[in-house]
Motif scaffolding. Structure first.
Motif, PDB file in Angstrom:
ATOM      1  N   ASN A  64      38.231  36.510 118.649  1.00 46.91           N
ATOM      2  CA  ASN A  64      37.194  35.624 119.213  1.00 46.91           C
ATOM      3  C   ASN A  64      36.000  35.433 118.277  1.00 46.91           C
ATOM      4  O   ASN A  64      35.041  34.780 118.635  1.00 46.91           O
ATOM      5  CB  ASN A  64      36.755  36.099 120.603  1.00 46.91           C
ATOM      6  N   SER A  71      33.191  23.323 119.837  1.00 48.26           N
ATOM      7  CA  SER A  71      33.219  24.394 120.839  1.00 48.26           C
ATOM      8  C   SER A  71      34.510  24.388 121.640  1.00 48.26           C
ATOM      9  O   SER A  71      35.061  25.439 121.976  1.00 48.26           O
ATOM     10  CB  SER A  71      32.055  24.232 121.811  1.00 48.26           C
ATOM     11  N   GLU A  75      37.335  27.286 122.292  1.00 50.57           N
ATOM     12  CA  GLU A  75      37.747  27.754 123.613  1.00 50.57           C
ATOM     13  C   GLU A  75      39.271  27.691 123.767  1.00 50.57           C
ATOM     14  O   GLU A  75      39.899  28.624 124.256  1.00 50.57           O
ATOM     15  CB  GLU A  75      37.062  26.916 124.695  1.00 50.57           C
ATOM     16  N   ASN A  78      41.040  30.433 121.748  1.00 53.57           N
ATOM     17  CA  ASN A  78      40.969  31.743 122.388  1.00 53.57           C
ATOM     18  C   ASN A  78      41.760  31.810 123.681  1.00 53.57           C
ATOM     19  O   ASN A  78      42.456  32.778 123.943  1.00 53.57           O
ATOM     20  CB  ASN A  78      39.511  32.112 122.682  1.00 53.57           C
ATOM     21  N   GLU A  79      41.636  30.747 124.495  1.00 53.53           N
ATOM     22  CA  GLU A  79      42.236  30.812 125.820  1.00 53.53           C
ATOM     23  C   GLU A  79      43.707  30.420 125.825  1.00 53.53           C
ATOM     24  O   GLU A  79      44.529  31.094 126.433  1.00 53.53           O
ATOM     25  CB  GLU A  79      41.461  29.908 126.789  1.00 53.53           C
ATOM     26  N   GLU A  85      41.516  37.452 125.138  1.00 56.04           N
ATOM     27  CA  GLU A  85      41.066  38.497 126.060  1.00 56.04           C
ATOM     28  C   GLU A  85      42.150  39.567 126.211  1.00 56.04           C
ATOM     29  O   GLU A  85      41.858  40.742 126.369  1.00 56.04           O
ATOM     30  CB  GLU A  85      40.708  37.905 127.418  1.00 56.04           C
TER      31      GLU A  85
ATOM     32  N   ILE B  47      30.405  41.544 120.949  1.00 53.22           N
ATOM     33  CA  ILE B  47      30.271  41.098 122.335  1.00 53.22           C
ATOM     34  C   ILE B  47      31.420  40.140 122.629  1.00 53.22           C
ATOM     35  O   ILE B  47      31.644  39.194 121.889  1.00 53.22           O
ATOM     36  CB  ILE B  47      28.932  40.364 122.541  1.00 53.22           C
ATOM     37  N   ASN B  48      32.150  40.409 123.687  1.00 53.55           N
ATOM     38  CA  ASN B  48      33.246  39.525 124.065  1.00 53.55           C
ATOM     39  C   ASN B  48      32.871  38.739 125.318  1.00 53.55           C
ATOM     40  O   ASN B  48      32.872  39.286 126.415  1.00 53.55           O
ATOM     41  CB  ASN B  48      34.520  40.334 124.323  1.00 53.55           C
ATOM     42  N   TYR B  49      32.568  37.478 125.127  1.00 54.97           N
ATOM     43  CA  TYR B  49      32.252  36.638 126.279  1.00 54.97           C
ATOM     44  C   TYR B  49      33.545  36.258 126.979  1.00 54.97           C
ATOM     45  O   TYR B  49      34.542  35.938 126.330  1.00 54.97           O
ATOM     46  CB  TYR B  49      31.510  35.379 125.838  1.00 54.97           C
ATOM     47  N   THR B  50      33.530  36.303 128.282  1.00 58.60           N
ATOM     48  CA  THR B  50      34.704  35.923 129.062  1.00 58.60           C
ATOM     49  C   THR B  50      34.913  34.419 128.936  1.00 58.60           C
ATOM     50  O   THR B  50      33.997  33.642 129.143  1.00 58.60           O
ATOM     51  CB  THR B  50      34.509  36.325 130.530  1.00 58.60           C
ATOM     52  N   ASN B  51      36.131  34.060 128.572  1.00 52.84           N
ATOM     53  CA  ASN B  51      36.441  32.662 128.299  1.00 52.84           C
ATOM     54  C   ASN B  51      36.886  31.918 129.538  1.00 52.84           C
ATOM     55  O   ASN B  51      37.628  32.464 130.344  1.00 52.84           O
ATOM     56  CB  ASN B  51      37.611  32.593 127.311  1.00 52.84           C
ATOM     57  N   ALA B  52      36.488  30.655 129.617  1.00 54.49           N
ATOM     58  CA  ALA B  52      37.122  29.719 130.523  1.00 54.49           C
ATOM     59  C   ALA B  52      37.284  30.233 131.956  1.00 54.49           C
ATOM     60  O   ALA B  52      38.371  30.244 132.507  1.00 54.49           O
ATOM     61  CB  ALA B  52      38.494  29.320 129.963  1.00 54.49           C
ATOM     62  N   PHE B  54      35.918  28.685 134.389  1.00 57.67           N
ATOM     63  CA  PHE B  54      36.232  27.367 134.937  1.00 57.67           C
ATOM     64  C   PHE B  54      36.435  26.423 133.759  1.00 57.67           C
ATOM     65  O   PHE B  54      35.831  26.603 132.707  1.00 57.67           O
ATOM     66  CB  PHE B  54      35.082  26.840 135.804  1.00 57.67           C
ATOM     67  N   LYS B  55      37.286  25.425 133.927  1.00 58.76           N
ATOM     68  CA  LYS B  55      37.492  24.496 132.827  1.00 58.76           C
ATOM     69  C   LYS B  55      36.535  23.317 132.893  1.00 58.76           C
ATOM     70  O   LYS B  55      36.281  22.671 131.901  1.00 58.76           O
ATOM     71  CB  LYS B  55      38.942  23.977 132.809  1.00 58.76           C
ATOM     72  N   LYS B  66      29.991  26.958 134.745  1.00 54.40           N
ATOM     73  CA  LYS B  66      30.210  26.539 133.359  1.00 54.40           C
ATOM     74  C   LYS B  66      29.143  25.559 132.875  1.00 54.40           C
ATOM     75  O   LYS B  66      28.740  24.658 133.601  1.00 54.40           O
ATOM     76  CB  LYS B  66      31.583  25.876 133.224  1.00 54.40           C
ATOM     77  N   SER B  69      28.718  23.487 125.869  1.00 51.15           N
ATOM     78  CA  SER B  69      28.124  24.157 124.710  1.00 51.15           C
ATOM     79  C   SER B  69      27.150  23.217 124.011  1.00 51.15           C
ATOM     80  O   SER B  69      27.182  22.003 124.229  1.00 51.15           O
ATOM     81  CB  SER B  69      29.223  24.569 123.740  1.00 51.15           C
ATOM     82  N   LYS B 180      35.244  36.176 136.713  1.00 51.34           N
ATOM     83  CA  LYS B 180      36.665  36.000 136.406  1.00 51.34           C
ATOM     84  C   LYS B 180      37.312  37.368 136.497  1.00 51.34           C
ATOM     85  O   LYS B 180      36.905  38.304 135.813  1.00 51.34           O
ATOM     86  CB  LYS B 180      36.816  35.421 135.003  1.00 51.34           C
ATOM     87  N   GLU B 183      42.992  37.538 134.114  1.00 55.99           N
ATOM     88  CA  GLU B 183      43.206  36.307 133.361  1.00 55.99           C
ATOM     89  C   GLU B 183      43.235  35.071 134.232  1.00 55.99           C
ATOM     90  O   GLU B 183      43.021  33.969 133.754  1.00 55.99           O
ATOM     91  CB  GLU B 183      44.578  36.360 132.695  1.00 55.99           C
TER      92      GLU B 183
END
Lengths: 183, 303
Positions: A64, A71, A75, A78-79, A85, B47-52, B54-55, B66, B69, B180, B183
């Motif tokens: 990540n 951006s 995303e 990563n996703e 994750e 730091i690991n930000y939780t991804n997605a 919501f889309k 959300k 960016s 979240k 997954e």
């Protein structure tokens, strides 16, 4: 006395840290040519450690930390593709063939285990080992197939990345003059 | 190392030998794996930000935590048809259409502004959204994302009497908390307050408190199920209104997010659908609708 020997042995057994050098600077680039636009991303957060004694080398790259121009691409990377994750790092653990301390190898070959997306594969690549006065630089460029590492391209994605992506790594390690490397 | 161990074996007591082995063994047999362990701390300390979670910046009618960016511009098209139970004469609602066009922009990764125009009462709306906590793990931890939303709406049609622009205005302030889980599942709670400058009768309260709840469940890399419900704590008394409810599917294709859903709400902005939904979902007053969002990177993204 006994205790002293013990302590000395324990210290000796932990291979001298001066022989294992952690990188101070790194750049890992990911490049994929795609129909609409080429996709490229870079991270400087990768770390590597090399054992100067025998050429054993390890890399660890947080997925990540790759920076993209857009951006949304970041995303999706990563996703959707890397599932960062679940699989936060890509690692390589192996050895540089014909390694000799302080000897530059313009056509070095490294073999070992490459782990991406949670899939571990035997892997070998060409690269360069460059010794300078106070530093060691290791460079490599290679291609990996997404399929080999179980990375799926969602079928309805508009921007499809290529089946094969190019990875470029440049890592720099400090070399301390006064450290003697013994076999 | 082994040589040394052998030499000194004679002078050692058994306990010491055992102790020494504990130190010697890992060093010799796992020397190589040890290289990766040496890097563990260095690469874990991020730091690991939780991804997605919501889309989309919207779930169905309302907002999600959300934010776009920095430098991203989102163009949104909302469409709500008539109710399905209006029958074949209205082609199950498809003859009627109500829409909103909107733009949203990321001033920073966490501060967004937006404007929109809805055909419902020819309403202009604007909003400010601030994500002041991002769910993250690693070196820094946060269990949830929290976003604040403030909206203002100005209908430009006078339905009953002559009202000034100020009198027609409505507002909503909402706090959104999302998490979240693993997954696939994201849950969101959003308490808020709608303020209407004008209400139907004098006895009605200008302030309506509400509590919303929403979910997103990811099916695969492209599809997700969504749902949301806005419960009015003190609805306007003089008009029979219903809580806004919706169920949908998110389809993501790269730059676009398509959200198809069924809902009982006609207005497409907070104070409208929360306090002004007059259709009962459970009576079959269901509308088909969709949101389409297209993201453009127009400015430089945050480093």
């Amino acid at each position: 006395m006994k205790n002293l020997i013990l302590v000395a042995l324990i210290l000796a057994s932990q291979a001298s840290p001066a022989q294992k050098i952690v990188s101070v600077k790194s750049k890992t680039t990911f490049f994929s040519s795609a129909v609409l636009e080429d996709i490229t991303a870079t991270t400087t957060k990768g770390k590597s450690v090399i054992n100067l004694l025998n050429g054993e080398i390890a890399f660890s790259i947080p997925i990540n930390s790759f920076k993209f121009a857009k951006s949304l691409m970041q995303e999706h990377f990563n996703e959707k593709y890397m599932e960062s994750e679940k699989f936060p790092k890509a690692t390589f653990l192996g050895r540089i063939n014909n390694w000799e301390h302080k000897k530059s190898l313009p056509e070095a070959v490294a073999t070992g285990n490459l782990m991406i997306h949670g899939v571990s594969k035997q892997f070998s690549t060409k690269g360069a080992v460059i010794f300078k006065k106070d530093k060691l630089i290791i460079e490599a460029k290679f291609n990996i197939r997404l399929e080999d590492f179980g990375v799926e391209v969602p079928s309805i994605m508009f921007q499809k990345i290529a089946e094969e992506v190019e990875i470029t790594v440049t890592y720099e390690y400090p070399i301390y003059e006064n450290v003697s490397i013994e076999k | 190392m082994k040589m040394l161990a052998l030499k000194s074996k004679a002078v050692w007591q058994a306990s010491n030998l055992l102790l020494a082995c504990m130190f010697l063994l890992p060093a010799s047999s796992f020397a190589q794996a040890g290289l990766l362990d040496m890097l563990k701390d260095e690469t874990d300390s991020l730091i690991n930000y939780t991804n997605a979670a919501f889309k989309g910046t919207h779930i169905i009618n309302g907002h999600s935590t959300k934010t776009k960016s920095k430098g991203e511009l989102d163009f949104l098209i909302y469409h709500r048809f008539g109710t399905i139970n209006s029958g074949i004469e209205d082609f199950f609602g498809l003859d009627q259409a109500n829409m909103r066009l909107g733009f949203e922009y990321g001033i920073t990764d966490v501060i967004n502004v937006g404007i929109g125009r809805s055909s419902y009462k020819k309403t202009y709306d604007g909003f400010l959204k601030w994500k002041f906590l991002r769910q993250k793990s690693g070196k820094e931890k946060a269990p949830v994302s929290i976003t604040w939303l403030s909206t203002i709406t100005i209908p430009t049609v006078n339905i009953t009497e002559d009202l000034t622009t100020l009198e027609r205005m409505g507002f909503a302030n909402q706090l959104m908390v999302s998490r979240k889980f693993g997954e696939k599942l994201t849950l969101q709670l959003m308490p808020g307050l709608v303020h209407l400058n004008t209400v139907p009768t004098k006895s009605d309260n200008n302030n309506v408190l509400y509590l919303g709840g929403a979910y997103r469940y990811k099916l695969n890399q492209s599809f997700a199920l969504t749902g949301e419900y806005y419960y009015q704590i003190n609805p306007i008394a003089s008009v029979k209104t219903y809580d806004a409810i919706g169920f949908g599917v998110d389809i993501e294709t790269g730059g676009h997010v398509f959200q198809l859903h069924i809902t009982n709400a006609r207005p497409t902005f907070e104070n409208g659908f929360i306090t002004g939904t007059t259709d009962n979902f459970w009576d079959g007053d269901i509308r088909f609708g969709f949101n389409i969002s297209r993201t453009f990177q127009v400015g430089k993204k945050e480093e």
